[in-house]
Scaffold this motif. Structure first.
Motif, PDB file in Angstrom:
ATOM      1  N   MET A   1       0.812  -1.177   0.000  1.00  0.00           N
ATOM      2  CA  MET A   1       0.000   0.000   0.000  1.00  0.00           C
ATOM      3  C   MET A   1       0.867   1.257   0.000  1.00  0.00           C
ATOM      4  O   MET A   1       0.531   2.221  -0.662  1.00  0.00           O
ATOM      5  CB  MET A   1      -0.871  -0.053   1.243  1.00  0.00           C
ATOM      6  CG  MET A   1      -2.308   0.189   1.101  1.00  0.00           C
ATOM      7  SD  MET A   1      -3.019  -0.062  -0.480  1.00  0.00           S
ATOM      8  CE  MET A   1      -4.589   0.495  -0.090  1.00  0.00           C
ATOM      9  N   GLU A   2       1.951   1.204   0.750  1.00  0.00           N
ATOM     10  CA  GLU A   2       2.829   2.379   0.805  1.00  0.00           C
ATOM     11  C   GLU A   2       3.412   2.708  -0.565  1.00  0.00           C
ATOM     12  O   GLU A   2       3.515   3.874  -0.938  1.00  0.00           O
ATOM     13  CB  GLU A   2       3.939   2.169   1.839  1.00  0.00           C
ATOM     14  CG  GLU A   2       3.450   2.222   3.275  1.00  0.00           C
ATOM     15  CD  GLU A   2       2.693   3.512   3.596  1.00  0.00           C
ATOM     16  OE1 GLU A   2       3.163   4.610   3.241  1.00  0.00           O
ATOM     17  OE2 GLU A   2       1.608   3.407   4.212  1.00  0.00           O
ATOM     18  N   ALA A   3       3.804   1.664  -1.315  1.00  0.00           N
ATOM     19  CA  ALA A   3       4.354   1.898  -2.661  1.00  0.00           C
ATOM     20  C   ALA A   3       3.303   2.550  -3.561  1.00  0.00           C
ATOM     21  O   ALA A   3       3.616   3.449  -4.343  1.00  0.00           O
ATOM     22  CB  ALA A   3       4.847   0.593  -3.268  1.00  0.00           C
ATOM     23  N   LEU A   4       2.057   2.101  -3.449  1.00  0.00           N
ATOM     24  CA  LEU A   4       0.994   2.713  -4.244  1.00  0.00           C
ATOM     25  C   LEU A   4       0.785   4.168  -3.866  1.00  0.00           C
ATOM     26  O   LEU A   4       0.566   5.019  -4.720  1.00  0.00           O
ATOM     27  CB  LEU A   4      -0.312   1.939  -4.068  1.00  0.00           C
ATOM     28  CG  LEU A   4      -0.381   0.583  -4.755  1.00  0.00           C
ATOM     29  CD1 LEU A   4      -1.673  -0.129  -4.365  1.00  0.00           C
ATOM     30  CD2 LEU A   4      -0.284   0.718  -6.244  1.00  0.00           C
ATOM     31  N   LYS A   5       0.845   4.438  -2.577  1.00  0.00           N
ATOM     32  CA  LYS A   5       0.691   5.825  -2.129  1.00  0.00           C
ATOM     33  C   LYS A   5       1.803   6.710  -2.669  1.00  0.00           C
ATOM     34  O   LYS A   5       1.577   7.869  -3.011  1.00  0.00           O
ATOM     35  CB  LYS A   5       0.667   5.890  -0.606  1.00  0.00           C
ATOM     36  CG  LYS A   5      -0.601   5.322   0.007  1.00  0.00           C
ATOM     37  CD  LYS A   5      -0.520   5.381   1.521  1.00  0.00           C
ATOM     38  CE  LYS A   5      -1.710   4.717   2.172  1.00  0.00           C
ATOM     39  NZ  LYS A   5      -1.594   4.709   3.643  1.00  0.00           N
ATOM     40  N   GLN A   6       3.015   6.164  -2.756  1.00  0.00           N
ATOM     41  CA  GLN A   6       4.161   6.942  -3.217  1.00  0.00           C
ATOM     42  C   GLN A   6       4.204   7.075  -4.740  1.00  0.00           C
ATOM     43  O   GLN A   6       4.575   8.118  -5.255  1.00  0.00           O
ATOM     44  CB  GLN A   6       5.465   6.308  -2.739  1.00  0.00           C
ATOM     45  CG  GLN A   6       5.673   6.400  -1.250  1.00  0.00           C
ATOM     46  CD  GLN A   6       6.942   5.679  -0.812  1.00  0.00           C
ATOM     47  OE1 GLN A   6       7.716   5.200  -1.628  1.00  0.00           O
ATOM     48  NE2 GLN A   6       7.144   5.594   0.490  1.00  0.00           N
ATOM     49  N   HIS A   7       3.843   6.003  -5.454  1.00  0.00           N
ATOM     50  CA  HIS A   7       4.057   5.985  -6.899  1.00  0.00           C
ATOM     51  C   HIS A   7       2.772   5.979  -7.728  1.00  0.00           C
ATOM     52  O   HIS A   7       2.814   6.211  -8.923  1.00  0.00           O
ATOM     53  CB  HIS A   7       4.896   4.760  -7.290  1.00  0.00           C
ATOM     54  CG  HIS A   7       6.208   4.708  -6.585  1.00  0.00           C
ATOM     55  ND1 HIS A   7       7.240   5.572  -6.870  1.00  0.00           N
ATOM     56  CD2 HIS A   7       6.644   3.911  -5.584  1.00  0.00           C
ATOM     57  CE1 HIS A   7       8.262   5.298  -6.081  1.00  0.00           C
ATOM     58  NE2 HIS A   7       7.929   4.293  -5.287  1.00  0.00           N
ATOM     59  N   GLY A   8       1.660   5.676  -7.097  1.00  0.00           N
ATOM     60  CA  GLY A   8       0.400   5.590  -7.829  1.00  0.00           C
ATOM     61  C   GLY A   8      -0.214   6.957  -8.067  1.00  0.00           C
ATOM     62  O   GLY A   8       0.194   7.956  -7.485  1.00  0.00           O
ATOM     63  N   LEU A   9      -1.179   6.962  -8.943  1.00  0.00           N
ATOM     64  CA  LEU A   9      -1.913   8.190  -9.237  1.00  0.00           C
ATOM     65  C   LEU A   9      -3.257   8.164  -8.529  1.00  0.00           C
ATOM     66  O   LEU A   9      -3.826   7.093  -8.300  1.00  0.00           O
ATOM     67  CB  LEU A   9      -2.184   8.288 -10.747  1.00  0.00           C
ATOM     68  CG  LEU A   9      -0.981   8.428 -11.667  1.00  0.00           C
ATOM     69  CD1 LEU A   9      -1.425   8.334 -13.119  1.00  0.00           C
ATOM     70  CD2 LEU A   9      -0.292   9.752 -11.411  1.00  0.00           C
ATOM     71  N   PRO A  10      -3.793   9.329  -8.209  1.00  0.00           N
ATOM     72  CA  PRO A  10      -5.165   9.360  -7.696  1.00  0.00           C
ATOM     73  C   PRO A  10      -6.105   8.790  -8.766  1.00  0.00           C
ATOM     74  O   PRO A  10      -5.824   8.883  -9.962  1.00  0.00           O
ATOM     75  CB  PRO A  10      -5.442  10.850  -7.483  1.00  0.00           C
ATOM     76  CG  PRO A  10      -4.112  11.511  -7.477  1.00  0.00           C
ATOM     77  CD  PRO A  10      -3.201  10.652  -8.286  1.00  0.00           C
ATOM     78  N   VAL A  11      -7.198   8.209  -8.336  1.00  0.00           N
ATOM     79  CA  VAL A  11      -8.135   7.587  -9.271  1.00  0.00           C
ATOM     80  C   VAL A  11      -8.538   8.568 -10.369  1.00  0.00           C
ATOM     81  O   VAL A  11      -8.590   8.208 -11.552  1.00  0.00           O
ATOM     82  CB  VAL A  11      -9.388   7.077  -8.522  1.00  0.00           C
ATOM     83  CG1 VAL A  11     -10.452   6.608  -9.504  1.00  0.00           C
ATOM     84  CG2 VAL A  11      -9.006   5.968  -7.562  1.00  0.00           C
ATOM     85  N   GLU A  12      -8.796   9.808 -10.007  1.00  0.00           N
ATOM     86  CA  GLU A  12      -9.237  10.809 -10.986  1.00  0.00           C
ATOM     87  C   GLU A  12      -8.218  10.993 -12.106  1.00  0.00           C
ATOM     88  O   GLU A  12      -8.578  11.278 -13.247  1.00  0.00           O
ATOM     89  CB  GLU A  12      -9.493  12.169 -10.301  1.00  0.00           C
ATOM     90  CG  GLU A  12     -10.612  12.145  -9.298  1.00  0.00           C
ATOM     91  CD  GLU A  12     -10.186  11.570  -7.934  1.00  0.00           C
ATOM     92  OE1 GLU A  12      -8.981  11.396  -7.670  1.00  0.00           O
ATOM     93  OE2 GLU A  12     -11.094  11.260  -7.142  1.00  0.00           O
ATOM     94  N   GLU A  13      -6.936  10.849 -11.797  1.00  0.00           N
ATOM     95  CA  GLU A  13      -5.888  10.979 -12.809  1.00  0.00           C
ATOM     96  C   GLU A  13      -5.633   9.646 -13.512  1.00  0.00           C
ATOM     97  O   GLU A  13      -5.433   9.605 -14.718  1.00  0.00           O
ATOM     98  CB  GLU A  13      -4.588  11.481 -12.173  1.00  0.00           C
ATOM     99  CG  GLU A  13      -4.648  12.921 -11.726  1.00  0.00           C
ATOM    100  CD  GLU A  13      -4.942  13.861 -12.873  1.00  0.00           C
ATOM    101  OE1 GLU A  13      -4.305  13.752 -13.940  1.00  0.00           O
ATOM    102  OE2 GLU A  13      -5.842  14.713 -12.700  1.00  0.00           O
TER     103      GLU A  13
END
Length: 73
Positions: A1-13
């Motif tokens: 989850m932390e990796a997603l928070k750091q590297h992922g985009l918000p759903v809207e983007e």
């Protein structure tokens, strides 16, 4: 989850490239993208076995919700 928070985009983007592809799909029957960048389907980042596994797992998740829709591959 932390990796997603750091590297992922918000759903809207993150959804924008998907919506674009739905509105204007590629001519090829099978295409792969990483974000907005098309990737080759040969050796490299695309793994056909992993794609099939993802497809099967997705169908199982959809089945569990009772909202399965069949799409031809």
């Amino acid at each position: 989850m932390e990796a997603l928070k750091q590297h992922g985009l918000p759903v809207e983007e993150g959804i924008k490239p998907i919506v674009t592809l739905i509105d204007d799909p590629p001519a090829e029957p099978l295409s792969a993208f990483i974000r907005k960048r098309r990737i080759a389907l040969g050796p490299g980042p695309f793994d056909p076995a992993a794609a099939e596994r993802l497809h099967e797992l997705t169908l199982k998740v959809i089945d569990s919700t009772g909202n399965r829709v069949s799409y031809p591959l």
